[in-house]
Design a protein around this motif. Structure first.
Motif, PDB file in Angstrom:
ATOM      1  N   SER A  64      37.644  23.812  33.336  1.00 13.59           N
ATOM      2  CA  SER A  64      38.231  23.320  34.586  1.00 13.59           C
ATOM      3  C   SER A  64      39.337  24.257  35.024  1.00 13.59           C
ATOM      4  CB  SER A  64      38.767  21.901  34.391  1.00 13.59           C
ATOM      5  OG  SER A  64      39.744  21.870  33.367  1.00 13.59           O
ATOM      6  N   LEU A  65      39.492  24.382  36.347  1.00  9.17           N
ATOM      7  CA  LEU A  65      40.366  25.431  36.887  1.00  9.17           C
ATOM      8  C   LEU A  65      41.345  24.915  37.932  1.00  9.17           C
ATOM      9  CD1 LEU A  65      37.549  28.092  37.440  1.00  9.17           C
ATOM     10  CD2 LEU A  65      39.279  28.155  35.623  1.00  9.17           C
ATOM     11  N   ILE A  66      42.449  25.644  38.043  1.00  3.37           N
ATOM     12  CA  ILE A  66      43.404  25.509  39.139  1.00  3.37           C
ATOM     13  C   ILE A  66      43.172  26.711  40.051  1.00  3.37           C
ATOM     14  CG2 ILE A  66      45.838  25.485  39.802  1.00  3.37           C
ATOM     15  CD1 ILE A  66      46.380  24.477  36.884  1.00  3.37           C
ATOM     16  N   ASP A 102      31.270  25.427  41.209  1.00  2.00           N
ATOM     17  CA  ASP A 102      32.516  25.231  41.955  1.00  2.00           C
ATOM     18  C   ASP A 102      33.130  23.856  41.715  1.00  2.00           C
ATOM     19  OD1 ASP A 102      30.763  23.718  43.459  1.00  2.00           O
ATOM     20  OD2 ASP A 102      30.913  24.952  45.260  1.00  2.00           O
ATOM     21  N   ALA A 103      32.398  22.983  41.020  1.00  4.62           N
ATOM     22  CA  ALA A 103      32.978  21.690  40.633  1.00  4.62           C
ATOM     23  C   ALA A 103      34.074  21.860  39.590  1.00  4.62           C
ATOM     24  CB  ALA A 103      31.883  20.767  40.089  1.00  4.62           C
ATOM     25  N   GLN A 104      34.169  23.053  38.998  1.00  3.30           N
ATOM     26  CA  GLN A 104      35.237  23.336  38.024  1.00  3.30           C
ATOM     27  C   GLN A 104      36.618  23.309  38.672  1.00  3.30           C
ATOM     28  OE1 GLN A 104      32.578  26.888  36.456  1.00  3.30           O
ATOM     29  NE2 GLN A 104      34.550  26.890  35.431  1.00  3.30           N
ATOM     30  N   ILE A 105      36.674  23.521  39.984  1.00  6.73           N
ATOM     31  CA  ILE A 105      37.959  23.583  40.679  1.00  6.73           C
ATOM     32  C   ILE A 105      38.487  22.159  40.822  1.00  6.73           C
ATOM     33  CG2 ILE A 105      39.200  24.458  42.677  1.00  6.73           C
ATOM     34  CD1 ILE A 105      37.645  26.603  41.087  1.00  6.73           C
ATOM     35  N   ARG A 120      42.037  38.960  55.135  1.00  7.99           N
ATOM     36  CA  ARG A 120      41.448  38.904  53.800  1.00  7.99           C
ATOM     37  C   ARG A 120      41.661  37.527  53.205  1.00  7.99           C
ATOM     38  NH1 ARG A 120      46.429  40.922  53.827  1.00  7.99           N
ATOM     39  NH2 ARG A 120      47.927  40.370  52.187  1.00  7.99           N
ATOM     40  N   PHE A 121      41.152  37.333  52.000  1.00  6.36           N
ATOM     41  CA  PHE A 121      41.593  36.199  51.206  1.00  6.36           C
ATOM     42  C   PHE A 121      41.938  36.681  49.796  1.00  6.36           C
ATOM     43  CE2 PHE A 121      37.043  35.837  50.001  1.00  6.36           C
ATOM     44  CZ  PHE A 121      37.155  35.681  48.629  1.00  6.36           C
ATOM     45  N   GLU A 122      42.879  36.021  49.201  1.00  5.79           N
ATOM     46  CA  GLU A 122      43.282  36.300  47.821  1.00  5.79           C
ATOM     47  C   GLU A 122      43.167  35.000  47.036  1.00  5.79           C
ATOM     48  OE1 GLU A 122      47.175  38.017  47.772  1.00  5.79           O
ATOM     49  OE2 GLU A 122      46.633  39.694  49.087  1.00  5.79           O
ATOM     50  N   LEU A 123      42.400  35.035  45.970  1.00  5.98           N
ATOM     51  CA  LEU A 123      42.161  33.839  45.170  1.00  5.98           C
ATOM     52  C   LEU A 123      42.560  34.095  43.725  1.00  5.98           C
ATOM     53  CD1 LEU A 123      40.829  30.990  44.778  1.00  5.98           C
ATOM     54  CD2 LEU A 123      38.705  32.228  44.266  1.00  5.98           C
ATOM     55  N   GLU A 124      43.357  33.182  43.171  1.00  6.12           N
ATOM     56  CA  GLU A 124      43.694  33.226  41.753  1.00  6.12           C
ATOM     57  C   GLU A 124      43.155  31.970  41.080  1.00  6.12           C
ATOM     58  OE1 GLU A 124      47.663  35.296  40.647  1.00  6.12           O
ATOM     59  OE2 GLU A 124      48.055  34.251  42.534  1.00  6.12           O
ATOM     60  N   LEU A 125      42.544  32.143  39.919  1.00  5.40           N
ATOM     61  CA  LEU A 125      41.969  31.041  39.161  1.00  5.40           C
ATOM     62  C   LEU A 125      42.636  30.961  37.795  1.00  5.40           C
ATOM     63  CD1 LEU A 125      38.208  31.708  40.002  1.00  5.40           C
ATOM     64  CD2 LEU A 125      39.657  29.896  40.959  1.00  5.40           C
ATOM     65  N   PHE A 126      43.083  29.771  37.427  1.00  7.00           N
ATOM     66  CA  PHE A 126      43.801  29.557  36.169  1.00  7.00           C
ATOM     67  C   PHE A 126      43.096  28.465  35.356  1.00  7.00           C
ATOM     68  CE2 PHE A 126      46.734  30.899  39.440  1.00  7.00           C
ATOM     69  CZ  PHE A 126      47.569  31.819  38.819  1.00  7.00           C
ATOM     70  N   GLY A 127      42.803  28.746  34.091  1.00  4.02           N
ATOM     71  CA  GLY A 127      42.199  27.747  33.224  1.00  4.02           C
ATOM     72  C   GLY A 127      43.196  26.642  32.882  1.00  4.02           C
ATOM     73  N   GLU A 128      42.766  25.389  33.024  1.00  3.56           N
ATOM     74  CA  GLU A 128      43.687  24.262  32.805  1.00  3.56           C
ATOM     75  C   GLU A 128      44.095  24.083  31.349  1.00  3.56           C
ATOM     76  OE1 GLU A 128      43.580  20.881  36.080  1.00  3.56           O
ATOM     77  OE2 GLU A 128      41.743  20.866  34.872  1.00  3.56           O
TER      78      GLU A 128
END
Length: 204
Positions: A64-66, A102-105, A120-128
């Motif tokens: 799961s992600l932030i 994408d359900a991980q978000i 542009r877009f900038e995306l950061e993903l962090f593991g919970e």
């Protein structure tokens, strides 16, 4: 960083909802290689997937992600609804294999900015399992000028004008321009575009 990824994709972000067509059975479809304007979304999704994998080789986030998403539009006045952008972006991220689904978000913060030179877009993903999110809403010491939004017009005069415009074009295909019977026309983009069954068959 452990359980972390960052993706930057240059270009004006676009929304999937603006590029849907409907097939002969009324099912929503996204053209890919028709050579027409509607291919644009599928190509954008491919670009997201390519850049994501290029920037994050050998990385797969399965927990799961932030998500922290910053979207930079070229214009403050004309751009897609930001809340519709997320689906477009995460479809491309999922396609890249960086995430499983994408359900991980589970938590997401979206910030809207404007950059005329470098949209542009900038995306950061962090593991919970490793990160948590903490934010505050604070009062500004000096207030900014409000960014005001006008509600859609629902005046009778405007409605009549729109209906007249639709009636004039409802018998012609927006792709080939051929005049056809109404039952031979299909609609796309919320009724803004009309396409005949012949052209639809050629696209797919």
């Amino acid at each position: 960083m452990k359980n972390y990824a960052k993706v930057i994709v240059m270009g004006s972000p676009i929304s999937k909802s603006n590029f849907k067509l409907f097939n002969l059975n009324g099912r929503a479809i996204l053209p890919y290689n028709s050579g027409k304007y509607h291919d644009r979304y599928a190509l954008y999704e491919e670009e997201i997937a390519y850049q994501t994998r290029l920037q994050n080789p050998n990385t797969v986030l399965s927990e799961s992600l932030i998500a922290i998403l910053k979207v930079y539009y070229k214009s403050q006045k004309r751009h897609p609804d930001t809340n519709n952008i997320t689906k477009s972006i995460f479809d491309g991220i999922e396609k890249s294999g960086l995430i499983v689904n994408d359900a991980q978000i589970r938590r997401i913060i979206i910030e809207e900015y404007y950059d005329k030179e470098n949209p542009r877009f900038e995306l950061e993903l962090f593991g919970e399992s490793t990160y948590y999110i903490n934010y505050e809403i604070l009062n500004k010491e000096i207030e900014d000028k409000p960014i005001e939004y006008s509600p859609p017009s629902n005046k009778k005069g405007m409605t009549a004008k729109v209906k007249t415009s639709v009636n004039k074009s409802e018998c012609s295909c927006n792709i080939c321009g051929k005049e056809v019977n109404n039952d031979q026309l299909l609609s796309a983009n919320g009724g803004k575009m009309k396409i005949c069954r012949e052209c639809l068959k050629k696209l797919f």
